[in-house]
Design an enzyme around this catalytic site. Structure first.
Site, short mmCIF file in Angstrom:
data_model
loop_
_atom_site.label_atom_id
_atom_site.label_comp_id
_atom_site.label_asym_id
_atom_site.label_seq_id
_atom_site.Cartn_x
_atom_site.Cartn_y
_atom_site.Cartn_z
N GLY A 299 0.84 -1.20 0.00
CA GLY A 299 0.00 0.00 0.00
C GLY A 299 0.87 1.24 0.00
N THR A 300 1.97 1.17 0.74
CA THR A 300 2.93 2.28 0.79
C THR A 300 3.45 2.60 -0.61
OG1 THR A 300 3.63 1.98 3.08
CG2 THR A 300 5.27 2.89 1.57
N SER B 89 -4.27 -2.31 -0.32
CA SER B 89 -3.27 -3.29 0.11
C SER B 89 -3.97 -4.59 0.48
CB SER B 89 -2.52 -2.71 1.32
OG SER B 89 -1.62 -3.67 1.81
N CYS C 221 3.24 1.87 11.98
CA CYS C 221 4.27 2.59 11.23
C CYS C 221 4.84 3.75 12.03
CB CYS C 221 3.70 3.13 9.93
SG CYS C 221 2.92 1.85 8.97
#
Lengths: 130, 391
Positions: free
Chosen positions: B72-73, B200, B326
């Site tokens: 997803g990042t 994601s 995160c």
């Protein structure tokens, strides 16, 4: 993230609480950093015979306060500021880099307690002179 | 000891149906999907089935609008860096929000060093981005708007359509990070007027290490990874076929079962909030009271610190977190709660509980019991005794 040793200190602290009629009280930290440490010292003459803490903070801050109390007991109050953040870190084992500041708070709280003791002594001296 | 996982917003397990589809791809259909031989074609077909499934799941017009990434990042990186760099001749102004995931915020920092100007919108006390502030932030040289669909920290669902409509009318690209929303909010990329949308797999019972970016046909993007030219040149690197196959299945299941999963999760969420509010004093439930995800509850506990609560819960077999994983190696206060202008004591005392789809009511009772014990114990340890709870 935390070592077993640190978690054990956090979960089973022996010196948590406050001492009513303590001979010196120290405080460090603030709400914006998320940790507040308070330490209470009981003296017999100049010797620290008991120490207790109250902490608002993460497990590392609580463990650091616990370690600080056990380091302080038995020491002469005038030398208590020889306890450094390195001593506290040694007792905690490995801490994550972001938690090193908890040991610095421990050093500060000791210094603050010594300041409080000296202030009380000065007040006593003044009273005696009167 | 019991094990109760309340951190689905950090990651979910891989569901058995997903795993069963993935397994043969590791050992039998293992060829490189770019190879021209039969085995390569077979692998490539599997990737295209997954692409179809995902396009269907987010209601893209065509499967060709789905580009696979490594996370997803990476999807967020490709969307933000890729769209800004490819469209910079049109303008260098971007509108974002302060409550985005680090994978958006850090990209914006990079773009600032490249001469882009970013306007960061704040959120109100419910975590909702202000439409008025958004309208005020628009400039003639605005080329991109990025706003998450739903917050993985407090669960607030944004009014995406209201913002995207304005952006569409002005010819400004609209990106949304839908990682937390996927499987929890019905997504219709086409109707919602979205140009770029990140998702994601590992938040919807798929594997880690795979994400996707929806790119509306005709949207100009510059790649951030160069090499063999996979994914039509937008994302080089050997295609992660087993992960993509799992992702496709996971999205198919998540979108098929969204109504039933949501209903179950909402029931548990509302029961949890009611129980905690009844049992524990001096708390605040964060996020929007109505417009919120079914699986995320953020609660602030006054006079104590969140990580200590999490660690005592861990001792009782309960996995929760203080917020985005995160952020857990950074010392700064939670940036989402800060943007919502919560007082410091409530920011530091926050814990995020996020439910898996198979959570049981009876498990919630155990959690509340253990939570109450942990909070009492830490409040006893705390030097702060009188509550300064902000109302």
């Amino acid at each position: 993230m935390y070592t077993e040793k640190l978690l054990d200190l956090f979960k089973n602290p022996k010196h948590n609480g406050r001492i009513i009629g303590a001979d010196a009280v120290g405080e460090a930290g603030n709400m914006s950093c998320g940790d507040i440490l308070k330490i209470y010292l009981k003296l017999d003459g100049e010797k620290i015979v008991d120490a207790k803490f109250q902490t608002l903070g993460c497990p590392a801050a609580i463990a650091a306060a616990e370690v600080t109390c056990s380091l302080a007991i038995g020491k002469n109050i005038n030398n208590v500021d020889r306890i450094t953040n390195k001593d506290v870190l040694n007792m905690l084992g490995d801490v994550p880099p972001s938690k090193v500041h908890c040991s610095i708070l421990a050093e500060q709280v000791i210094k603050d307690a010594l300041k409080d003791y000296k202030k009380r002594q000065a007040a006593l001296e003044k009273q005696k002179k009167k | 000891m019991r094990k109760i996982y309340l951190d689905s917003a950090a990651s979910t397990y891989v569901s058995n149906d997903v795993l069963q589809e993935m397994l043969p791809v590791f050992t039998t259909d293992f060829a490189n999907s770019a190879s021209v031989h039969n085995m390569g074609t077979e692998a490539s077909n599997l990737v295209e089935i997954a692409r179809e499934r995902i396009a269907k799941g987010i209601k893209a017009r065509s499967a060709s609008e789905i580009y696979f990434t490594g996370s997803g990042t990476e999807a967020n990186n490709l969307a933000i860096l890729g769209a800004a760099r490819a469209n910079k001749q049109k303008g260098k102004h971007i509108i974002a929000t302060k409550i985005e995931h680090p994978s958006v915020l850090e990209c914006l920092k990079v773009l600032e060093t490249e001469g882009f100007k970013i306007t960061y919108l704040t959120a109100d006390e419910n975590g909702m981005v202000s439409m008025i502030a958004f309208l005020h932030a628009l400039r003639p040289d605005t080329i991109l708007v990025t706003c998450m669909m739903a917050s993985s920290e407090v669960g607030t669902i944004q009014n995406i359509r209201a913002m995207s409509k304005v952006a569409n009318d002005k010819g400004i690209l609209f990106h949304t990070d839908a990682v937390a929303a996927l499987g929890n909010v019905p997504i219709n990329a086409e109707e919602m007027g979205i140009d770029l949308l990140s998702i994601s797999a590992h938040k919807v019972y798929g594997p880690k290490g795979v994400g996707a970016l929806y790119v509306r046909e005709g949207t100009k993007l510059q790649p951030i990874i160069y090499g063999g030219g996979q994914e039509k040149g937008l994302r080089s690197g050997s295609t992660n076929v087993p992960a993509i196959v799992g992702f496709g299945k996971a999205v198919e299941l998540a979108t098929r079962d969204i109504a039933i999963n949501n209903q179950k999760c909402k029931q548990v969420r509302d029961y949890f909030i009611k129980k905690v509010t009844e049992t524990i004093p001096f708390i605040q439930v964060n996020g929007h009271p109505m417009q919120r995800l079914p699986n995320i509850v953020s609660i602030s506990f006054d006079m104590i610190e969140g990580e200590s609560i999490v660690m005592l819960l861990a001792d009782a077999g309960i996995a929760a977190s203080t917020g985005s994983a995160c952020n857990s190696n950074k010392l700064q206060a939670n940036h989402v709660l800060t943007a919502m202008r919560l007082p410091m004591n409530l920011i530091h005392g926050s814990v995020r509980f996020s439910f898996l789809k198979n959570i049981q009511i009876e498990e919630v009772d155990y959690v509340v019991k253990e939570l109450d014990k942990a909070v009492k114990r830490l409040r006893e340890m705390s030097p702060i005794k009188r509550s300064k709870l902000a109302k």
